[in-house]
Design a protein around this motif. Structure first.
Motif, PDB file in Angstrom:
ATOM      1  N   SER A  49      72.408  45.766  38.434  1.00  0.00           N
ATOM      2  CA  SER A  49      73.342  46.980  37.540  1.00  0.00           C
ATOM      3  C   SER A  49      72.696  47.782  36.731  1.00  0.00           C
ATOM      4  N   ARG A  50      71.453  46.979  36.266  1.00  0.00           N
ATOM      5  CA  ARG A  50      70.455  47.682  35.367  1.00  0.00           C
ATOM      6  C   ARG A  50      69.532  48.450  36.825  1.00  0.00           C
ATOM      7  N   TYR A  51      69.219  49.924  35.979  1.00  0.00           N
ATOM      8  CA  TYR A  51      68.887  50.555  37.177  1.00  0.00           C
ATOM      9  C   TYR A  51      67.537  50.268  37.907  1.00  0.00           C
ATOM     10  N   GLU A  52      66.760  49.864  36.627  1.00  0.00           N
ATOM     11  CA  GLU A  52      65.217  49.214  37.253  1.00  0.00           C
ATOM     12  C   GLU A  52      65.569  48.386  37.616  1.00  0.00           C
ATOM     13  N   ASP A  53      66.177  47.366  37.817  1.00  0.00           N
ATOM     14  CA  ASP A  53      65.997  45.868  38.446  1.00  0.00           C
ATOM     15  C   ASP A  53      66.946  46.464  39.939  1.00  0.00           C
ATOM     16  N   VAL A  54      67.568  47.384  39.713  1.00  0.00           N
ATOM     17  CA  VAL A  54      68.880  48.353  41.495  1.00  0.00           C
ATOM     18  C   VAL A  54      67.321  49.448  42.485  1.00  0.00           C
ATOM     19  N   ASN A  55      66.832  49.969  41.523  1.00  0.00           N
ATOM     20  CA  ASN A  55      65.876  50.602  42.471  1.00  0.00           C
ATOM     21  C   ASN A  55      64.636  49.282  42.833  1.00  0.00           C
ATOM     22  N   GLY A  56      64.093  48.415  42.096  1.00  0.00           N
ATOM     23  CA  GLY A  56      63.148  47.692  42.099  1.00  0.00           C
ATOM     24  C   GLY A  56      63.704  47.248  43.221  1.00  0.00           C
ATOM     25  N   ALA A  57      64.666  46.395  43.419  1.00  0.00           N
ATOM     26  CA  ALA A  57      64.899  45.067  44.349  1.00  0.00           C
ATOM     27  C   ALA A  57      65.317  46.213  46.063  1.00  0.00           C
ATOM     28  N   LEU A  58      65.898  47.584  45.963  1.00  0.00           N
ATOM     29  CA  LEU A  58      65.721  48.516  46.946  1.00  0.00           C
ATOM     30  C   LEU A  58      64.448  48.882  47.797  1.00  0.00           C
ATOM     31  N   LEU A  59      63.430  49.184  46.752  1.00  0.00           N
ATOM     32  CA  LEU A  59      62.461  49.403  47.160  1.00  0.00           C
ATOM     33  C   LEU A  59      61.109  47.854  47.445  1.00  0.00           C
ATOM     34  N   ASP A  60      61.749  46.834  47.606  1.00  0.00           N
ATOM     35  CA  ASP A  60      61.613  45.604  47.590  1.00  0.00           C
ATOM     36  C   ASP A  60      62.145  44.762  48.923  1.00  0.00           C
ATOM     37  N   ALA A  61      61.749  45.608  50.530  1.00  0.00           N
ATOM     38  CA  ALA A  61      62.246  45.399  51.566  1.00  0.00           C
ATOM     39  C   ALA A  61      62.359  44.069  51.995  1.00  0.00           C
ATOM     40  N   GLU A  62      61.105  43.420  51.581  1.00  0.00           N
ATOM     41  CA  GLU A  62      61.150  41.963  52.251  1.00  0.00           C
ATOM     42  C   GLU A  62      61.546  41.002  51.604  1.00  0.00           C
ATOM     43  N   THR A  63      61.885  41.303  50.290  1.00  0.00           N
ATOM     44  CA  THR A  63      62.965  40.487  49.466  1.00  0.00           C
ATOM     45  C   THR A  63      64.286  40.520  49.378  1.00  0.00           C
ATOM     46  N   TYR A  64      64.787  41.652  49.419  1.00  0.00           N
ATOM     47  CA  TYR A  64      65.651  41.956  50.183  1.00  0.00           C
ATOM     48  C   TYR A  64      65.853  42.668  51.129  1.00  0.00           C
ATOM     49  N   VAL A  65      66.698  41.676  52.212  1.00  0.00           N
ATOM     50  CA  VAL A  65      66.556  42.548  53.495  1.00  0.00           C
ATOM     51  C   VAL A  65      67.790  42.842  53.970  1.00  0.00           C
ATOM     52  N   GLU A  66      68.018  43.902  54.959  1.00  0.00           N
ATOM     53  CA  GLU A  66      69.459  44.321  55.619  1.00  0.00           C
ATOM     54  C   GLU A  66      70.017  43.353  56.458  1.00  0.00           C
ATOM     55  N   GLY A  67      68.812  42.325  56.795  1.00  0.00           N
ATOM     56  CA  GLY A  67      69.319  42.093  58.498  1.00  0.00           C
ATOM     57  C   GLY A  67      70.617  41.648  58.418  1.00  0.00           C
ATOM     58  N   PHE A  68      71.671  41.617  57.409  1.00  0.00           N
ATOM     59  CA  PHE A  68      72.851  40.212  57.625  1.00  0.00           C
ATOM     60  C   PHE A  68      73.850  41.308  57.504  1.00  0.00           C
TER      61      PHE A  68
END
Ligand code: HEM
Length: 396
Positions: free
Chosen positions: A55-74
């Motif tokens: 929910s925190r801006y920095e966490d959400v922004n950081g996760a969205l920019l880290d496509a290797e850790t947070y993947v779309e494929g599911f």
């Protein structure tokens, strides 16, 4: 035990989140403020399967920019779905996004302006003599559907049918039991497939569905299944969301202070209003990614292969990122709202959505400056979405 004031405050802020509860559905800013008082990685177990929420801006922004850790494929809903179409990771995502990118470039979108103006005028003509009309049904819903159909090159003869399908698609994305919507979705799939076959038969053409139907990845056409999902994603992605942007913005302008009159007197910049509406009322409150490894966030471990909701609605109201986050303020500087996401999957239709809103709002204030709400209408159903499914207005 001695009372520790800090603990007391901390516990008072730690209220359980209930995304499906009537209070939070009615007002998602309540969810945002609860989440911002909770752990940075909040475990939400009131859904099957349970998931984490950032929910925190920095966490959400950081996760969205880290496509290797947070993947779309599911899939980008809470349920695990097979990777298909644009809801996938590289290299397939690079291929699918590359195919449609050209149609959504700023230049291509701005060329659509005259056609959008024409459609909006026709829709506004249609309500001219009505005492009360529904802004959702008569204006903000049909406009995005018509323009997406025209971009894809499919007929717009039966808008009501598309409405049923779009509703089923978004409800399906948020449901614990997706099989509920199988019939509607099968009907939509059959229709898209028929259109794809027509495109293949007609041969090369510049409309988007033809480009998709005739594209080859590693020398092969995409399978029918894959194409139906891909085209369905394009069709659905830009509809409910843009509809909500337009309805939410009109709703706020008509209910907060004297904003509507200021807007009609040209004292408010339409783009400022659109950006603030997107921050304050994100049409998508959040979307999901899936972890590809264990991730630690502030002492909490999110295990690998877990769904994580990126809560744009909360991040957009994080006081660390926005001053007076719960006030609708037209002049803002600093951080960019996250409602279109960021990173590799950033919304491809964002210029189109903003242009549709700009054209609609500009025409509406010119034609119907006396516009006012009859009542606050109804909220759209699915919990990840935020907009009005009914918004009765009058302009006489
Ligand atoms: C106000 C309106 C809109 C909002 C709030 C919105 C929001 C979003 C968000 C949050 C994403 C990120 C998805 C993810 O990370 O999984 C996204 C992706 C996408 N949007 Fe939009 N959208 C809007 C309008 C549109 C329009 C008009 C189109 C036109 C077709 C569109 C097409 C897409 C597509 C194709 C993607 C997938 C991009 C990718 O995965 O590479 N959107 N949108």
């Amino acid at each position: 035990m001695e009372f520790d004031e800090t603990m007391g405050l901390k516990n008072a802020q730690k209220k359980d989140v209930d995304l499906l509860g009537s209070e939070e559905l009615r007002d998602p800013s309540i969810t945002a403020s609860k989440l911002l008082g909770q752990e940075r990685a909040y475990f939400y177990d009131k859904f099957d399967p349970p998931f984490f929420i950032l929910s925190r801006y920095e966490d959400v922004n950081g996760a969205l920019l880290d496509a290797e850790t947070y993947v779309e494929g599911f899939g980008n809903g809470p349920n695990f779905q097979p990777a298909q179409g644009i809801l996938s990771d590289a290299p397939h995502h690079t291929f699918t996004r590359g195919l449609i990118q050209r149609d959504f470039l700023v230049k291509q979108i701005s060329d659509l302006q005259p056609r959008l103006e024409e459609i909006v005028q026709e829709l506004l003509d249609g309500v001219a003599s009505k005492k009360i009309w529904d802004l959702h049904d008569e204006l903000s819903f049909p406009l995005p559907v018509i323009i997406i159909c025209e971009i894809l090159g499919i007929p717009t003869d039966d808008i009501k049918k598309f409405k049923r399908w779009a509703d089923a698609s978004v409800a399906n994305m948020c449901a614990e039991d997706p099989s509920e919507y199988a019939d509607e979705l099968a009907e939509m799939g059959a229709y898209i497939l028929e259109q794809i076959h027509l495109k293949r038969k007609a041969g090369k053409s510049s409309d988007l569905l033809s480009v998709m139907a005739l594209a080859k990845e590693d020398g092969e056409y995409m399978s029918d299944d894959e194409l139906v999902s891909f085209a369905g994603q394009i069709f659905v992605a830009g509809n409910e969301t843009t509809t909500s942007l337009i309805s939410n913005l009109v709703w706020r302008l008509l209910t907060i202070g004297d904003l509507w009159n200021e807007f009609c007197r040209d004292e408010i910049d339409v783009d400022d209003a659109i950006n603030e509406s997107l921050r304050f009322d994100p049409p998508l409150l959040g979307l999901f990614k899936t972890t590809s490894r264990d991730v630690e966030v502030d002492g909490v471990t999110i295990p690998s292969n877990t769904k994580v909701m990126m809560h744009y609605g909360a991040a957009n109201r994080d006081p660390q990122a926005f001053s007076e986050p719960n006030t609708f303020k037209l002049k803002r500087s600093g951080k960019k709202m996250l409602s279109f996401s960021v990173g590799l999957h950033v919304c491809i239709g964002r210029e189109l959505a903003k242009l549709e809103a700009r054209v609609t709002l500009t025409a509406l204030r010119k034609r119907y400056p006396k516009l006012r709400l009859v009542n606050e209408g109804e909220r759209v159903g699915p919990f990840l979405f935020w907009g009005r499914s009914k918004l009765p207005v009058t302009h006489q």
